[in-house]
Design a protein around this motif. Structure first.
Motif, PDB file in Angstrom:
ATOM      1  N   ARG A  15       0.692  -1.300  -0.072  1.00 12.62           N
ATOM      2  CA  ARG A  15       0.161   0.245   0.100  1.00 12.62           C
ATOM      3  C   ARG A  15       1.047   1.142   0.023  1.00 12.62           C
ATOM      4  O   ARG A  15       0.232   2.460  -0.296  1.00 12.62           O
ATOM      5  N   SER A  23      -6.944   3.248  -1.527  1.00 14.78           N
ATOM      6  CA  SER A  23      -6.930   2.400  -0.360  1.00 14.78           C
ATOM      7  C   SER A  23      -6.930   3.156   0.776  1.00 14.78           C
ATOM      8  O   SER A  23      -6.494   4.262   1.134  1.00 14.78           O
ATOM      9  N   VAL A  25      -5.534   2.296   3.655  1.00 16.30           N
ATOM     10  CA  VAL A  25      -4.110   2.422   4.218  1.00 16.30           C
ATOM     11  C   VAL A  25      -3.433   3.290   3.505  1.00 16.30           C
ATOM     12  O   VAL A  25      -2.500   3.996   4.317  1.00 16.30           O
ATOM     13  N   LYS A  39      -6.076   7.299  15.324  1.00 16.19           N
ATOM     14  CA  LYS A  39      -6.809   6.263  14.983  1.00 16.19           C
ATOM     15  C   LYS A  39      -6.452   4.979  16.207  1.00 16.19           C
ATOM     16  O   LYS A  39      -7.391   4.171  16.663  1.00 16.19           O
TER      17      LYS A  39
HETATM   18  N1  LIG Z   1      -8.083  -5.366   8.300  1.00 16.58           N
HETATM   19  C1  LIG Z   1      -8.511  -4.208   7.796  1.00 16.58           C
HETATM   20  C2  LIG Z   1      -9.090  -3.231   8.522  1.00 16.58           C
HETATM   21  N2  LIG Z   1      -9.725  -3.196  10.023  1.00 16.58           N
HETATM   22  C3  LIG Z   1     -10.241  -2.110  10.003  1.00 16.58           C
HETATM   23  N3  LIG Z   1     -10.188  -1.272   8.773  1.00 16.58           N
HETATM   24  C4  LIG Z   1     -10.756   0.135   8.588  1.00 16.58           C
HETATM   25  O1  LIG Z   1     -10.277   0.994   9.645  1.00 16.58           O
HETATM   26  C5  LIG Z   1     -11.409   1.910   9.955  1.00 16.58           C
HETATM   27  C6  LIG Z   1     -11.887   1.820  11.398  1.00 16.58           C
HETATM   28  O2  LIG Z   1     -12.042   2.918  11.723  1.00 16.58           O
HETATM   29  P1  LIG Z   1     -13.641   3.175  12.470  1.00 16.58           P
HETATM   30  O3  LIG Z   1     -13.978   2.053  13.380  1.00 16.58           O
HETATM   31  O4  LIG Z   1     -13.269   4.630  13.445  1.00 16.58           O
HETATM   32  O5  LIG Z   1     -14.603   3.432  11.497  1.00 16.58           O
HETATM   33  P2  LIG Z   1     -14.750   4.569  10.414  1.00 16.58           P
HETATM   34  O6  LIG Z   1     -15.601   5.473  11.262  1.00 16.58           O
HETATM   35  O7  LIG Z   1     -15.227   4.013   9.091  1.00 16.58           O
HETATM   36  O8  LIG Z   1     -13.251   5.071  10.126  1.00 16.58           O
HETATM   37  P3  LIG Z   1     -12.729   6.679   9.471  1.00 16.58           P
HETATM   38  O9  LIG Z   1     -13.064   6.371   8.104  1.00 16.58           O
HETATM   39  O10 LIG Z   1     -13.210   7.455  10.308  1.00 16.58           O
HETATM   40  O11 LIG Z   1     -11.140   6.171   9.665  1.00 16.58           O
HETATM   41  C7  LIG Z   1     -12.653   1.459   8.983  1.00 16.58           C
HETATM   42  O12 LIG Z   1     -12.541   2.249   7.864  1.00 16.58           O
HETATM   43  C8  LIG Z   1     -12.347   0.056   8.459  1.00 16.58           C
HETATM   44  O13 LIG Z   1     -12.667  -0.240   7.247  1.00 16.58           O
HETATM   45  C9  LIG Z   1      -9.646  -1.875   8.106  1.00 16.58           C
HETATM   46  N4  LIG Z   1      -8.971  -1.482   6.696  1.00 16.58           N
HETATM   47  C10 LIG Z   1      -8.362  -2.623   6.016  1.00 16.58           C
HETATM   48  N5  LIG Z   1      -8.048  -3.765   6.549  1.00 16.58           N
HETATM   49  C11 LIG Z   1      -7.033  -4.875   5.775  1.00 16.58           C
HETATM   50  O14 LIG Z   1      -6.166  -3.851   5.055  1.00 16.58           O
HETATM   51  C12 LIG Z   1      -5.693  -4.294   3.900  1.00 16.58           C
HETATM   52  C13 LIG Z   1      -5.600  -2.928   3.150  1.00 16.58           C
HETATM   53  O15 LIG Z   1      -6.949  -2.434   2.788  1.00 16.58           O
HETATM   54  P4  LIG Z   1      -7.076  -1.218   1.956  1.00 16.58           P
HETATM   55  O16 LIG Z   1      -5.977  -0.164   2.205  1.00 16.58           O
HETATM   56  O17 LIG Z   1      -8.468  -0.622   2.186  1.00 16.58           O
HETATM   57  O18 LIG Z   1      -6.680  -1.869   0.619  1.00 16.58           O
HETATM   58  C14 LIG Z   1      -7.089  -5.078   3.282  1.00 16.58           C
HETATM   59  O19 LIG Z   1      -6.421  -6.342   2.902  1.00 16.58           O
HETATM   60  C15 LIG Z   1      -8.054  -5.423   4.533  1.00 16.58           C
HETATM   61  O20 LIG Z   1      -8.303  -6.510   4.806  1.00 16.58           O
END
Ligand SMILES: N=c1c2ncn([C@@H]3O[C@H](COP(=O)(O)OP(=O)(O)OP(=O)(O)O)[C@@H](O)[C@H]3O)c2ncn1[C@@H]1O[C@H](COP(=O)(O)O)[C@@H](O)[C@H]1O
Length: 109
Positions: A15, A23, A25, A39
């Motif tokens: 990422r 994304s 991340v 966070k």
């Molecule tokens: N495991 C996770 C994961 N756990 C939690 N989150 C995100 O962390 C955030 C949690 O924050 P909150 O509970 O405060 O929810 P929110 O209000 O929506 O958050 P904010 O947008 O305000 O930050 C949410 O947006 C979740 O989607 C994650 N996002 C991604 N992953 C993994 O990370 C990898 C890369 O993700 P991307 O960068 O999205 O492709 C993927 O393989 C995913 O499986």
């Protein structure tokens, strides 16, 4: 258990090459250290609230969010899960040695 941490760590590294709008991340990396720390603070607070509510499902969900954002912090700082796993192994090894020594001394006394 650590397999999923290593697989996630690989994705978190990838990422670093993506743009913020691609994304979640990549977006966090772009916002920088303070946002990642914010966070972690939020997820820690949500974990405490879930535990206070005594809701096991919520506790698991919030701890997963906390671990995930801690992994993002490690990656941002050029670290990976092995650094933490090795530290835990070291502590576990130390307590294991202490327990063994205590067992041996109680057997000889
Ligand atoms: N495991 C996770 C994961 N756990 C939690 N989150 C995100 O962390 C955030 C949690 O924050 P909150 O509970 O405060 O929810 P929110 O209000 O929506 O958050 P904010 O947008 O305000 O930050 C949410 O947006 C979740 O989607 C994650 N996002 C991604 N992953 C993994 O990370 C990898 C890369 O993700 P991307 O960068 O999205 O492709 C993927 O393989 C995913 O499986």
């Amino acid at each position: 258990m650590s397999d999923v941490l290593h697989q996630l760590a690989e994705v978190l590294e990838q990422r670093k090459q993506q743009s913020a709008d691609q994304s979640y991340v990549a977006g966090l990396y772009a916002k920088g250290l303070d946002q990642i720390l914010k966070k972690i603070g939020e997820e820690a607070t949500e974990t405490v609230m879930a535990a206070k509510d005594g809701d096991p499902e919520k506790i698991v969900y919030e701890v997963a969010d906390l671990w995930f954002h801690s992994m993002v912090l490690l990656a941002h700082q050029g670290l990976g899960p092995d650094a933490v796993l090795n530290e835990l192994r070291r502590r576990f090894g130390l307590s294991g040695l202490q327990e063994k020594a205590q067992r041996q001394s109680s057997q000889t006394n």
